[in-house]
Motif scaffolding. Structure first.
Motif, PDB file in Angstrom:
ATOM      1  N   LEU A 429      59.428  50.294  66.247  1.00 10.30           N
ATOM      2  CA  LEU A 429      58.724  49.571  65.185  1.00 10.30           C
ATOM      3  C   LEU A 429      58.144  48.261  65.692  1.00 10.30           C
ATOM      4  O   LEU A 429      57.076  47.822  65.245  1.00 10.30           O
ATOM      5  CB  LEU A 429      59.671  49.315  64.017  1.00 10.30           C
ATOM      6  CG  LEU A 429      59.851  50.485  63.035  1.00 10.30           C
ATOM      7  CD1 LEU A 429      61.071  50.258  62.158  1.00 10.30           C
ATOM      8  CD2 LEU A 429      58.611  50.649  62.178  1.00 10.30           C
ATOM      9  N   MET A 430      58.853  47.625  66.639  1.00  9.07           N
ATOM     10  CA  MET A 430      58.360  46.319  67.102  1.00  9.07           C
ATOM     11  C   MET A 430      57.038  46.440  67.859  1.00  9.07           C
ATOM     12  O   MET A 430      56.327  45.441  68.008  1.00  9.07           O
ATOM     13  CB  MET A 430      59.427  45.614  67.946  1.00  9.07           C
ATOM     14  CG  MET A 430      59.844  46.303  69.212  1.00  9.07           C
ATOM     15  SD  MET A 430      58.845  45.809  70.628  1.00  9.07           S
ATOM     16  CE  MET A 430      59.711  46.649  71.960  1.00  9.07           C
ATOM     17  N   HIS A 431      56.666  47.630  68.323  1.00 12.82           N
ATOM     18  CA  HIS A 431      55.363  47.783  68.966  1.00 12.82           C
ATOM     19  C   HIS A 431      54.230  47.665  67.963  1.00 12.82           C
ATOM     20  O   HIS A 431      53.144  47.189  68.296  1.00 12.82           O
ATOM     21  CB  HIS A 431      55.292  49.131  69.685  1.00 12.82           C
ATOM     22  CG  HIS A 431      55.602  49.032  71.131  1.00 12.82           C
ATOM     23  ND1 HIS A 431      54.865  49.629  72.118  1.00 12.82           N
ATOM     24  CD2 HIS A 431      56.595  48.369  71.777  1.00 12.82           C
ATOM     25  CE1 HIS A 431      55.382  49.354  73.298  1.00 12.82           C
ATOM     26  NE2 HIS A 431      56.440  48.591  73.112  1.00 12.82           N
ATOM     27  N   GLU A 432      54.463  48.114  66.755  1.00 16.22           N
ATOM     28  CA  GLU A 432      53.435  48.033  65.720  1.00 16.22           C
ATOM     29  C   GLU A 432      53.532  46.746  64.912  1.00 16.22           C
ATOM     30  O   GLU A 432      52.550  46.299  64.329  1.00 16.22           O
ATOM     31  CB  GLU A 432      53.560  49.236  64.784  1.00 16.22           C
ATOM     32  CG  GLU A 432      53.185  50.560  65.432  1.00 16.22           C
ATOM     33  CD  GLU A 432      51.707  50.635  65.779  1.00 16.22           C
ATOM     34  OE1 GLU A 432      50.883  50.317  64.901  1.00 16.22           O
ATOM     35  OE2 GLU A 432      51.379  51.001  66.922  1.00 16.22           O
ATOM     36  N   PHE A 433      54.734  46.145  64.879  1.00 19.29           N
ATOM     37  CA  PHE A 433      54.955  44.937  64.073  1.00 19.29           C
ATOM     38  C   PHE A 433      55.689  43.881  64.912  1.00 19.29           C
ATOM     39  O   PHE A 433      56.801  43.466  64.585  1.00 19.29           O
ATOM     40  CB  PHE A 433      55.777  45.289  62.825  1.00 19.29           C
ATOM     41  CG  PHE A 433      55.149  46.342  61.964  1.00 19.29           C
ATOM     42  CD1 PHE A 433      54.232  46.004  60.982  1.00 19.29           C
ATOM     43  CD2 PHE A 433      55.468  47.685  62.136  1.00 19.29           C
ATOM     44  CE1 PHE A 433      53.644  46.981  60.181  1.00 19.29           C
ATOM     45  CE2 PHE A 433      54.896  48.669  61.349  1.00 19.29           C
ATOM     46  CZ  PHE A 433      53.976  48.313  60.368  1.00 19.29           C
ATOM     47  N   PRO A 441      65.233  44.381  66.800  1.00 17.72           N
ATOM     48  CA  PRO A 441      66.421  45.091  67.255  1.00 17.72           C
ATOM     49  C   PRO A 441      66.511  46.544  66.788  1.00 17.72           C
ATOM     50  O   PRO A 441      67.475  47.236  67.148  1.00 17.72           O
ATOM     51  CB  PRO A 441      67.554  44.269  66.634  1.00 17.72           C
ATOM     52  CG  PRO A 441      66.990  43.785  65.341  1.00 17.72           C
ATOM     53  CD  PRO A 441      65.507  43.572  65.583  1.00 17.72           C
ATOM     54  N   ILE A 442      65.556  47.035  66.025  1.00 14.80           N
ATOM     55  CA  ILE A 442      65.717  48.353  65.402  1.00 14.80           C
ATOM     56  C   ILE A 442      65.627  49.462  66.445  1.00 14.80           C
ATOM     57  O   ILE A 442      64.627  49.578  67.163  1.00 14.80           O
ATOM     58  CB  ILE A 442      64.672  48.559  64.293  1.00 14.80           C
ATOM     59  CG1 ILE A 442      64.968  47.639  63.111  1.00 14.80           C
ATOM     60  CG2 ILE A 442      64.644  50.024  63.838  1.00 14.80           C
ATOM     61  CD1 ILE A 442      63.957  47.708  61.992  1.00 14.80           C
ATOM     62  N   ASP A 443      66.678  50.276  66.533  1.00 12.12           N
ATOM     63  CA  ASP A 443      66.673  51.414  67.438  1.00 12.12           C
ATOM     64  C   ASP A 443      67.305  52.659  66.808  1.00 12.12           C
ATOM     65  O   ASP A 443      67.704  53.585  67.515  1.00 12.12           O
ATOM     66  CB  ASP A 443      67.380  51.081  68.754  1.00 12.12           C
ATOM     67  CG  ASP A 443      68.786  50.531  68.570  1.00 12.12           C
ATOM     68  OD1 ASP A 443      69.391  50.781  67.513  1.00 12.12           O
ATOM     69  OD2 ASP A 443      69.287  49.858  69.484  1.00 12.12           O
ATOM     70  N   ASP A 444      67.389  52.679  65.478  1.00 13.92           N
ATOM     71  CA  ASP A 444      67.831  53.889  64.782  1.00 13.92           C
ATOM     72  C   ASP A 444      66.721  54.486  63.925  1.00 13.92           C
ATOM     73  O   ASP A 444      66.948  55.397  63.143  1.00 13.92           O
ATOM     74  CB  ASP A 444      69.077  53.614  63.940  1.00 13.92           C
ATOM     75  CG  ASP A 444      68.834  52.587  62.845  1.00 13.92           C
ATOM     76  OD1 ASP A 444      67.753  51.950  62.830  1.00 13.92           O
ATOM     77  OD2 ASP A 444      69.731  52.398  61.996  1.00 13.92           O
ATOM     78  N   GLN A 445      65.518  53.956  64.072  1.00 11.45           N
ATOM     79  CA  GLN A 445      64.290  54.504  63.510  1.00 11.45           C
ATOM     80  C   GLN A 445      63.245  54.449  64.612  1.00 11.45           C
ATOM     81  O   GLN A 445      63.332  53.628  65.529  1.00 11.45           O
ATOM     82  CB  GLN A 445      63.795  53.681  62.319  1.00 11.45           C
ATOM     83  CG  GLN A 445      64.742  53.575  61.144  1.00 11.45           C
ATOM     84  CD  GLN A 445      64.232  52.562  60.122  1.00 11.45           C
ATOM     85  OE1 GLN A 445      64.733  51.453  60.049  1.00 11.45           O
ATOM     86  NE2 GLN A 445      63.233  52.946  59.331  1.00 11.45           N
ATOM     87  N   PHE A 446      62.241  55.302  64.516  1.00 11.94           N
ATOM     88  CA  PHE A 446      61.179  55.282  65.521  1.00 11.94           C
ATOM     89  C   PHE A 446      59.917  55.871  64.922  1.00 11.94           C
ATOM     90  O   PHE A 446      59.938  56.518  63.863  1.00 11.94           O
ATOM     91  CB  PHE A 446      61.590  56.047  66.786  1.00 11.94           C
ATOM     92  CG  PHE A 446      61.943  57.495  66.563  1.00 11.94           C
ATOM     93  CD1 PHE A 446      61.002  58.499  66.727  1.00 11.94           C
ATOM     94  CD2 PHE A 446      63.239  57.856  66.201  1.00 11.94           C
ATOM     95  CE1 PHE A 446      61.322  59.840  66.534  1.00 11.94           C
ATOM     96  CE2 PHE A 446      63.576  59.196  66.011  1.00 11.94           C
ATOM     97  CZ  PHE A 446      62.618  60.188  66.171  1.00 11.94           C
ATOM     98  N   LEU A 447      58.806  55.634  65.600  1.00 16.27           N
ATOM     99  CA  LEU A 447      57.491  56.075  65.150  1.00 16.27           C
ATOM    100  C   LEU A 447      56.932  57.139  66.075  1.00 16.27           C
ATOM    101  O   LEU A 447      57.164  57.104  67.292  1.00 16.27           O
ATOM    102  CB  LEU A 447      56.518  54.904  65.111  1.00 16.27           C
ATOM    103  CG  LEU A 447      56.743  53.814  64.068  1.00 16.27           C
ATOM    104  CD1 LEU A 447      56.127  52.513  64.549  1.00 16.27           C
ATOM    105  CD2 LEU A 447      56.157  54.217  62.722  1.00 16.27           C
ATOM    106  N   TRP A 448      56.186  58.089  65.508  1.00 12.59           N
ATOM    107  CA  TRP A 448      55.234  58.889  66.280  1.00 12.59           C
ATOM    108  C   TRP A 448      53.909  58.159  66.193  1.00 12.59           C
ATOM    109  O   TRP A 448      53.318  58.048  65.105  1.00 12.59           O
ATOM    110  CB  TRP A 448      55.089  60.271  65.668  1.00 12.59           C
ATOM    111  CG  TRP A 448      56.033  61.306  66.203  1.00 12.59           C
ATOM    112  CD1 TRP A 448      57.134  61.120  66.962  1.00 12.59           C
ATOM    113  CD2 TRP A 448      55.923  62.729  65.994  1.00 12.59           C
ATOM    114  NE1 TRP A 448      57.736  62.324  67.233  1.00 12.59           N
ATOM    115  CE2 TRP A 448      57.013  63.314  66.655  1.00 12.59           C
ATOM    116  CE3 TRP A 448      55.024  63.536  65.295  1.00 12.59           C
ATOM    117  CZ2 TRP A 448      57.218  64.709  66.652  1.00 12.59           C
ATOM    118  CZ3 TRP A 448      55.236  64.912  65.287  1.00 12.59           C
ATOM    119  CH2 TRP A 448      56.309  65.496  65.967  1.00 12.59           C
TER     120      TRP A 448
END
Length: 650
Positions: A429-433, A441-448
Motif C-alpha cells: 500500500l505504501m507504494h501507492e500512498f 508498516p502494512i504487510d498483511d494486505q497487498f495490491l495487484w
C-alpha cells in the motif's frame, strides 16, 4: 555534505537537492577495505527500510533495533521463528521511504557472503568477506519509480507465458503415476481451475536428471501428452544437486553446508567469491535451452536468485511449513521480491513441511489465488493437500480461483508493464500512498498493481478482519458497494469462503469469463470493471498477445487497448494491434461501480441499447451492461440522460 578537514577519515554522502534530505551519510563510522573483509556504515534518511534479502524476518518494514540480516544463498526454509536466517537468494538491496514520502533505493553489487546490521539512528552497517564496495543508488522519488530505475539497472523481469498465471499443483512424493492422476482428477471433478501439474524429483529414476521411474511412473510420457491436449501443462522439476562427497572436497570441509567447499576452484574463481551466483548463472542457460526445445516463451522458477535473476526466472519462497505464521509471512516475501525485480513470486500454498489442516488450507488457497505464482505444493511425508480433498476447501478454492481467472487479463497486463517498464505486479500500500504514514508498516494486505486490494484472513478461527483503506474511492469486489469510511481502519466480515477484495476508484480492470484452464479461457468473452474515481474518471489498459511467443513484445506483435471513463463516457483507443493480435476478442461484460443514479440511456456508438440489456443496482450504485463490442475497433459507451443524449445527437 561539508568536506572533511585535512587528516580526518574519508567519508561521503548523498543529499536530495530539491528537499535537502540526507539520503546517505558515512561520517557515522569508518571504512575498512581489505582482501577478505570490507565494512561501511552510513546514516539513512528514515526508519522506513524495506528489502535486504533473502532472510527471515517477521515484518516488511525492518526492525532497526540492532538487527543483523545475513545474506548468503543457502538451502534453508523460511522458518521465521528460528531467528535471523539466511535463505536461498542473495539480494543486498533496500528501499527507503523518506519521512516526506519520497523514496530511494541502494544496491551493494557484491556476490560475497555478508551481513547488514540495521541501527535505530537510523543507519546501516555492511560487513562483507570479499569483493568490492560497488554501490548504486536509485533516487525515485516515487517508490514505484525506484523499482523501475532498479530494474533498468539489473534488467527488466521476464514476461511469463499466459498459462503460467494459472493455478499449479505439485507435491514431492506422489509415489506413482496413479497417485498423481488421482490428484489431477480430484481437482478437475471439483471444477477447480488448473493449468499446470508438476512431477517432483520422485518421478526420476534414482534421482537422475532427465530420467523417469519406468516402474512407478510407467506411461508417464504418454499421460503428459494426453493431458496437454486437454489444456493441462506439465513441469518436471530438475535438481542439479551436489552430492556429499563433492561437497567435502577441499582443504576444509566445517565450511560446506549443502554446497561445495568454499575453497573449491571454479574456473578462474573460488567458490568463496561466486557461491551466491550459482542460481543466477543457471537460470539463463536453462531458459535458453527450454526456448530452443519448445520454440515458445517457457518458464524457469528458481529458489536461488541474485540481482538480475528476474530477467530469466521467477522465484518461490522455498520450504515453508503448514502453519498460520508461515502463511502470513509469505506476503512479506512476495512484496520483497517485487522490490528485487522478480515479480513472478509465490509460496507453497498450504505449506510444504508438516500436515496442513482443512481451515488453514482453505484460507491459504484463498490467499494463494492472488500470488503471481500460484502453486499448491507439499513434501513426501505429509498428508495430501490438493484442494479437491475437502468439500470446503474445494468450494472456496473454486470461488477464489475463478476470480483470479476472471482477472487474468489485468494480471497479464501488469506483467507486461513489469517487463517493459519495471513496475511491480504485487505492491505494498505504501507504494501507492507513500504520504500516508498508516500504510508504511502494512504487510498483511497487498495490491495487484494500483487497482485491486487483497486483504486475506491470516489467523485460525476468524470470520472477520481489520483492514485499512487509504483515503480514496474503494469498492467491494463482490457487491460493488463503495466503502463508507476510506482513510480509516475498519473491521469487515470474512466468512470462510471469502477473501476480502476491493477495487480502487480511478481504475479500469480488463476481465475475461473464467474457464477450467487458460487454453479454454482465452477464447471466452471479455469485459471491463470501471471503478469511478473521486474525480469521476477512470483509466486502464489491456495487453494481449498469443500468450506464449518468445519474442512477441520485442517484435511488437501484440495488441494494446486503452480504456478511459470521463464525464460518464467510456471510450477505447487501439494503441497497437499488430498482426491481428486482438482478432476474435469480443467485449461483452461491462460493470460500472460508483454510478450515483440510474442512467436514462446507455448508448453504444450512437445506438441506444435496449433497457433489457442493462440493469442498475440502486443500493450498491452498480450498473451492469451486456453488449457485444469487437476489441479490434474503438468504441464509445455513454451513460447519460435524455437531455445529454439529445445534445450529443445534435
Amino acid at each position: 555534505l561539508s568536506p572533511q578537514a585535512a587528516g580526518e577519515p574519508f567519508s561521503f554522502g548523498v543529499v536530495r537537492s530539491d528537499t535537502g534530505n540526507v539520503l546517505l551519510d558515512t561520517r557515522i563510522g569508518g571504512l575498512t577495505v581489505s582482501k577478505q573483509f570490507l565494512s561501511l556504515t552510513a546514516l539513512l534518511a528514515s526508519k522506513n527500510i524495506y528489502g535486504l534479502g533473502e532472510n527471515t524476518h517477521s515484518s516488511f518494514r525492518h526492525d532497526l533495533r540492532q538487527r543483523t540480516w545475513p545474506i548468503f544463498a543457502r538451502d534453508q526454509g523460511p522458518a521465521v521463528d528460528s531467528g535471523e536466517l539466511n535463505l536461498y537468494g542473495a539480494h543486498p538491496y533496500f528501499q527507503c521511504v523518506e519521512n516526506d514520502g519520497n523514496a530511494y533505493g541502494l544496491l551493494l553489487l557484491n556476490s560475497n557472503a555478508m551481513d547488514c546490521q540495521l541501527l535505530d539512528y537510523p543507519a546501516i552497517s555492511y560487513r562483507t568477506i570479499g569483493g568490492v564496495l560497488d554501490f548504486y543508488m536509485m533516487l525515485g522519488p516515487e517508490p514505484e519509480s525506484v523499482v523501475s530505475q532498479y530494474t533498468a539497472l539489473i534488467h527488466r523481469p521476464v514476461m511469463p507465458p499466459y498459462w503460467a498465471l494459472g493455478f499449479q499443483l505439485c507435491r514431492y512424493g506422489y509415489g506413482s503415476l496413479e497417485e498423481l492422476q488421482a490428484a489431477v482428477n480430484r481437482t478437475r471433478d471439483a471444477e477447480i481451475p488448473h493449468d499446470v501439474q508438476y512431477g517432483d524429483i520422485d518421478y526420476m529414476d534414482r534421482r537422475l536428471d532427465f530420467t523417469y521411474d519406468q516402474v512407478n511412473y510407467e506411461g508417464f510420457p504418454e499421460y503428459v501428452l494426453e493431458a496437454k491436449e486437454n489444456g493441462l501443462r506439465f513441469i518436471v522439476i530438475l535438481d542439479p544437486a551436489i552430492n556429499e562427497k563433492a561437497a567435502s572436497l577441499g582443504p576444509s570441509n566445517t565450511m560446506a553446508d549443502k554446497t561445495l567447499c568454499l575453497a573449491a576452484i571454479e574456473g578462474d574463481y573460488k567458490h568463496y567469491d561466486v557461491h551466491n551466483l550459482y542460481g543466477w548463472a543457471q537460470a539463463e542457460p536453462t531458459l535458453r535451452a527450454a526456448r530452443r526445445c519448445t520454440g515458445k516463451r517457457s518458464l524457469v522458477i528458481s529458489r536461488s536468485t541474485f540481482p538480475g535473476s528476474g530477467r530469466w526466472a521467477g522465484h518461490w519462497l522455498g520450504d515453508n511449513r503448514s502453519i498460520w505464521p508461515d502463511m502470513r509471512h509469505s506476503i512479506i516475501g512476495m512484496l520483497e521480491f517485487n522490490l528485487f525485480g522478480i515479480p513472478y513470486i509465490g509460496a507453497d500454498i498450504c505449506g510444504f513441511f508438516g500436515d496442513t489442516t482443512e481451515e488453514l488450507c482453505e484460507r491459504w488457497m484463498e490467499l494463494g489465488a492472488f500470488y503471481p505464482f500460484s502453486r499448491n505444493h507439499n513434501q513426501i511425508d505429509a498428508v495430501d493437500q490438493d484442494p479437491g480433498l475437502w468439500d470446503s476447501v474445494a468450494t472456496s478454492s473454486k470461488k477464489a480461483l475463478e476470480i483470479r481467472y476472471r482477472l487474468l487479463p489485468y494480471l497479464y497486463t501488469l506483467f507486461y508493464y513489469a517487463h517493459t517498464s519495471g513496475n511491480t505486479v504485487v505492491r505494498p500500500l505504501m507504494h501507492e500512498f507513500p504520504h500516508d504514514r498508516h500504510t508504511l508498516p502494512i504487510d498483511d494486505q497487498f495490491l495487484w498493481g494500483g487497482g485491486l486490494l487483497i486483504s486475506p484472513v491470516l489467523a485460525e478461527g476468524l470470520t472477520a478482519r481489520s483492514l485499512y483503506l487509504p483515503f480514496d474511492a474503494w469498492y467491494d469486489y463482490y457487491t460493488g458497494r463503495a466503502a463508507e469510511r476510506p482513510g480509516e481502519r475498519v473491521t469487515s466480515p470474512a466468512p470462510r469462503d471469502v477473501i476480502l477484495l476491493h477495487i480502487r476508484g480511478g481504475h479500469i480492470l480488463p476481465t475475461q469469463r473464467p474457464a477450467l484452464n487458460t487454453q479454454r479461457g482465452r477464447s471466452q468473452p471479455m469485459g471491463v470493471i470501471v471503478a469511478v474515481g473521486l474525480d469521476r474518471r477512470a483509466t486502464g489498459d489491456l495487453f494481449w498477445d498469443d500468450g506464449e511467443g518468445a519474442h512477441t513484445i520485442e517484435a511488437k506483435e501484440f495488441g494494446l487497448v486503452r480504456f478511459e471513463f470521463v464525464q460518464d463516457v467510456l471510450t477505447s483507443t487501439i494503441v497497437q494491434n499488430v498482426k491481428g493480435s486482438l482478432g476474435g476478442l469480443k467485449l461483452r461484460d461491462f460493470e460500472f461501480l460508483g454510478v450515483e443514479q440510474k442512467p436514462k440511456h446507455v448508448v453504444l456508438d450512437g445506438t441506444d441499447l435496449p433497457e433489457a440489456s442493462w440493469s442498475y443496482d440502486a443500493e450498491n450504485r452498480k450498473l451492469v451492461v451486456s453488449a457485444e463490442v469487437d476489441l479490434n475497433t474503438a468504441f464509445t459507451m455513454e451513460l447519460g440522460s435524455i437531455w445529454r443524449y439529445k445534445v450529443d445527437m445534435d
